[in-house]
Design a protein around this motif. Sequence first.
Motif, PDB file in Angstrom:
ATOM      1  N   TRP A 225     -17.234 -56.709  -6.747  1.00  0.00           N
ATOM      2  CA  TRP A 225     -15.912 -57.028  -6.216  1.00  0.00           C
ATOM      3  C   TRP A 225     -14.811 -56.909  -7.263  1.00  0.00           C
ATOM      4  O   TRP A 225     -13.642 -56.758  -6.923  1.00  0.00           O
ATOM      5  N   ASN A 226     -15.180 -56.964  -8.542  1.00  0.00           N
ATOM      6  CA  ASN A 226     -14.188 -56.825  -9.606  1.00  0.00           C
ATOM      7  C   ASN A 226     -14.150 -55.422 -10.198  1.00  0.00           C
ATOM      8  O   ASN A 226     -13.449 -55.188 -11.184  1.00  0.00           O
ATOM      9  N   SER A 227     -14.890 -54.494  -9.607  1.00  0.00           N
ATOM     10  CA  SER A 227     -14.925 -53.132 -10.145  1.00  0.00           C
ATOM     11  C   SER A 227     -13.601 -52.423  -9.892  1.00  0.00           C
ATOM     12  O   SER A 227     -12.840 -52.767  -8.972  1.00  0.00           O
ATOM     13  N   THR A 228     -13.324 -51.432 -10.724  1.00  0.00           N
ATOM     14  CA  THR A 228     -12.065 -50.686 -10.607  1.00  0.00           C
ATOM     15  C   THR A 228     -11.942 -50.012  -9.252  1.00  0.00           C
ATOM     16  O   THR A 228     -10.866 -50.016  -8.630  1.00  0.00           O
ATOM     17  N   ARG A 229     -13.044 -49.431  -8.775  1.00  0.00           N
ATOM     18  CA  ARG A 229     -13.004 -48.724  -7.493  1.00  0.00           C
ATOM     19  C   ARG A 229     -12.585 -49.651  -6.356  1.00  0.00           C
ATOM     20  O   ARG A 229     -11.745 -49.294  -5.510  1.00  0.00           O
ATOM     21  N   VAL A 230     -13.183 -50.833  -6.312  1.00  0.00           N
ATOM     22  CA  VAL A 230     -12.883 -51.757  -5.228  1.00  0.00           C
ATOM     23  C   VAL A 230     -11.445 -52.261  -5.320  1.00  0.00           C
ATOM     24  O   VAL A 230     -10.725 -52.339  -4.313  1.00  0.00           O
ATOM     25  N   LEU A 231     -10.996 -52.597  -6.522  1.00  0.00           N
ATOM     26  CA  LEU A 231      -9.625 -53.090  -6.695  1.00  0.00           C
ATOM     27  C   LEU A 231      -8.595 -52.025  -6.336  1.00  0.00           C
ATOM     28  O   LEU A 231      -7.561 -52.329  -5.718  1.00  0.00           O
ATOM     29  N   VAL A 232      -8.862 -50.764  -6.711  1.00  0.00           N
ATOM     30  CA  VAL A 232      -7.949 -49.673  -6.358  1.00  0.00           C
ATOM     31  C   VAL A 232      -7.901 -49.494  -4.844  1.00  0.00           C
ATOM     32  O   VAL A 232      -6.813 -49.295  -4.255  1.00  0.00           O
ATOM     33  N   LEU A 233      -9.048 -49.576  -4.186  1.00  0.00           N
ATOM     34  CA  LEU A 233      -9.082 -49.434  -2.729  1.00  0.00           C
ATOM     35  C   LEU A 233      -8.287 -50.547  -2.050  1.00  0.00           C
ATOM     36  O   LEU A 233      -7.540 -50.293  -1.097  1.00  0.00           O
ATOM     37  N   PHE A 234      -8.425 -51.781  -2.523  1.00  0.00           N
ATOM     38  CA  PHE A 234      -7.644 -52.876  -1.956  1.00  0.00           C
ATOM     39  C   PHE A 234      -6.144 -52.653  -2.172  1.00  0.00           C
ATOM     40  O   PHE A 234      -5.329 -52.926  -1.281  1.00  0.00           O
ATOM     41  N   ALA A 235      -5.780 -52.150  -3.344  1.00  0.00           N
ATOM     42  CA  ALA A 235      -4.368 -51.884  -3.629  1.00  0.00           C
ATOM     43  C   ALA A 235      -3.817 -50.808  -2.698  1.00  0.00           C
ATOM     44  O   ALA A 235      -2.703 -50.932  -2.164  1.00  0.00           O
ATOM     45  N   VAL A 236      -4.585 -49.748  -2.499  1.00  0.00           N
ATOM     46  CA  VAL A 236      -4.165 -48.677  -1.587  1.00  0.00           C
ATOM     47  C   VAL A 236      -4.009 -49.219  -0.169  1.00  0.00           C
ATOM     48  O   VAL A 236      -3.054 -48.877   0.544  1.00  0.00           O
ATOM     49  N   ALA A 237      -4.956 -50.070   0.244  1.00  0.00           N
ATOM     50  CA  ALA A 237      -4.893 -50.645   1.589  1.00  0.00           C
ATOM     51  C   ALA A 237      -3.619 -51.453   1.783  1.00  0.00           C
ATOM     52  O   ALA A 237      -2.947 -51.343   2.822  1.00  0.00           O
ATOM     53  N   VAL A 238      -3.254 -52.258   0.783  1.00  0.00           N
ATOM     54  CA  VAL A 238      -2.063 -53.102   0.888  1.00  0.00           C
ATOM     55  C   VAL A 238      -0.792 -52.254   0.901  1.00  0.00           C
ATOM     56  O   VAL A 238       0.095 -52.446   1.748  1.00  0.00           O
ATOM     57  N   VAL A 239      -0.699 -51.292  -0.017  1.00  0.00           N
ATOM     58  CA  VAL A 239       0.508 -50.458  -0.110  1.00  0.00           C
ATOM     59  C   VAL A 239       0.673 -49.602   1.151  1.00  0.00           C
ATOM     60  O   VAL A 239       1.764 -49.550   1.746  1.00  0.00           O
ATOM     61  N   ALA A 240      -0.408 -48.930   1.567  1.00  0.00           N
ATOM     62  CA  ALA A 240      -0.329 -48.082   2.757  1.00  0.00           C
ATOM     63  C   ALA A 240      -0.041 -48.921   4.000  1.00  0.00           C
ATOM     64  O   ALA A 240       0.725 -48.497   4.884  1.00  0.00           O
ATOM     65  N   GLY A 241      -0.641 -50.128   4.083  1.00  0.00           N
ATOM     66  CA  GLY A 241      -0.375 -51.001   5.224  1.00  0.00           C
ATOM     67  C   GLY A 241       1.080 -51.453   5.269  1.00  0.00           C
ATOM     68  O   GLY A 241       1.697 -51.482   6.338  1.00  0.00           O
TER      69      GLY A 241
END
Length: 471
Positions: A225-241
Amino acid sequence: MRAGSPAARAGAFVAVALALFCVQLDFFALNLALPGIAEELGVTVSAAQWTLSSYMLAIGCFFVIGGRVGDVFGRRGTLLAGTALFTAGSVGCALAPGLGPLVAARIAQGVGAAFVFPVAVAVITNTFPERTRAKALGAVFGVANIGTALGPFVGGGFTEGPGWRWIFWLMVPLSLLSVLTALVYVPDSRDPSASRELDLLGCALLVSSLASLTLAVERGDAWGWNSTRVLVLFAVAVVAGGLFLVRERLARHPLIDLRLFRNVPYVLVTGMGSLSNMGYGVTVFLSTLYLQGVRGLSPLLAGTVFLAPALLVALSGPLGARLAPHMRPTAVMALAGACAGTGMYALTQVTAWWLYVPVFAWCGLGLGLGWTFSSVATQQIVAPARAGEASGVLLTFLVTLGAIALAGAAAGISAMTPQRSPEEAYDVILRLGGLVVLTAAVAVTAVRHRPGVRGGHGRRVDPAGAGRSAT
């Protein structure tokens, strides 16, 4: 075929019921087939999990788009295209030589199913008159839920017998029959007020947000859950949303009319339906682990145990249709939540088979009624012209939050073991889930009695939240 004629109604019912039966059977059959897929394709079970993740990813991302495409360009053509794509994806899955082609075919299946489900509900809504609409929707979901009921049994049986590929071969003739029936009998319908334009930028932003969010929660436990891939995906989800919400407020022809969320009964139904679907997914997941890991049952025997709750899930569609004329949609949803919450909690208190199976069945009835009736209720409290859009939004919440719940359950099990036994971890999660669903049912009951919160029983609420008489 003339819309509203007896032949059109019967043909639409058969086409839609078959299509939804295939989607539900496919969704619930593959869980017990993962070990067989991994063994035949020479991959780990974790890698084989992508066959489930990719399907959920595709179906969650395209529900809203599928529903709106049907409203704008015609539901008959959208239903035909979605079912045909689902059929082609089934053939691709059955013939897949490796994991990569199998995942690609599963994505095609998911996109097809995402177009089928919201449009199928809208087809029934616009083909049947209001006096028989709830009964028709209940019967359709009753047939679809037979697929839910048979899914684990078919998946386990085919995996132990002729092989997991036969799960997909079974879909092909049934889906083709649905296509042919729809081609002959289903009349076309659409939103007459909608511009023949689709908000493509909104589509891209929505898919980006949902895909990133779903992928993050699906793979968070495996990647960390603290990996770079997961954090980047969450960031993309928030920005795109966030950009999607801005776009929908400014667009001339938005993909989603955000005024839909001013419709309080719709919000209550969507929230309770989403929690019911989350509870159903988590309960099935944990019970599968319990029956095979703790009880030591084979996939076929575990699938057989699932027949009891799955049978009541299948009956929940017709039950909802019978309740619809006598109770407001929000009242039915609160009743379903009370039944589901007590069932989930009670499931952790029993171990004897003579009591475990009926309690499991009671739990299935409540959870099944909750997520099944939410689609029926949506059609009662939203104008028919926007039926596809409203259904698509509902289904997006159901699937996306369902994926988050499953990821949360898996993460919870990992966090609690080995300090606790797996059985103890399963019980903690089920108790927590049951209490959440029960609390939500109480909240829905409280909110629905507030002045101005109405819907159903001869009164329809449009997407802007302004009620108008259905007659």
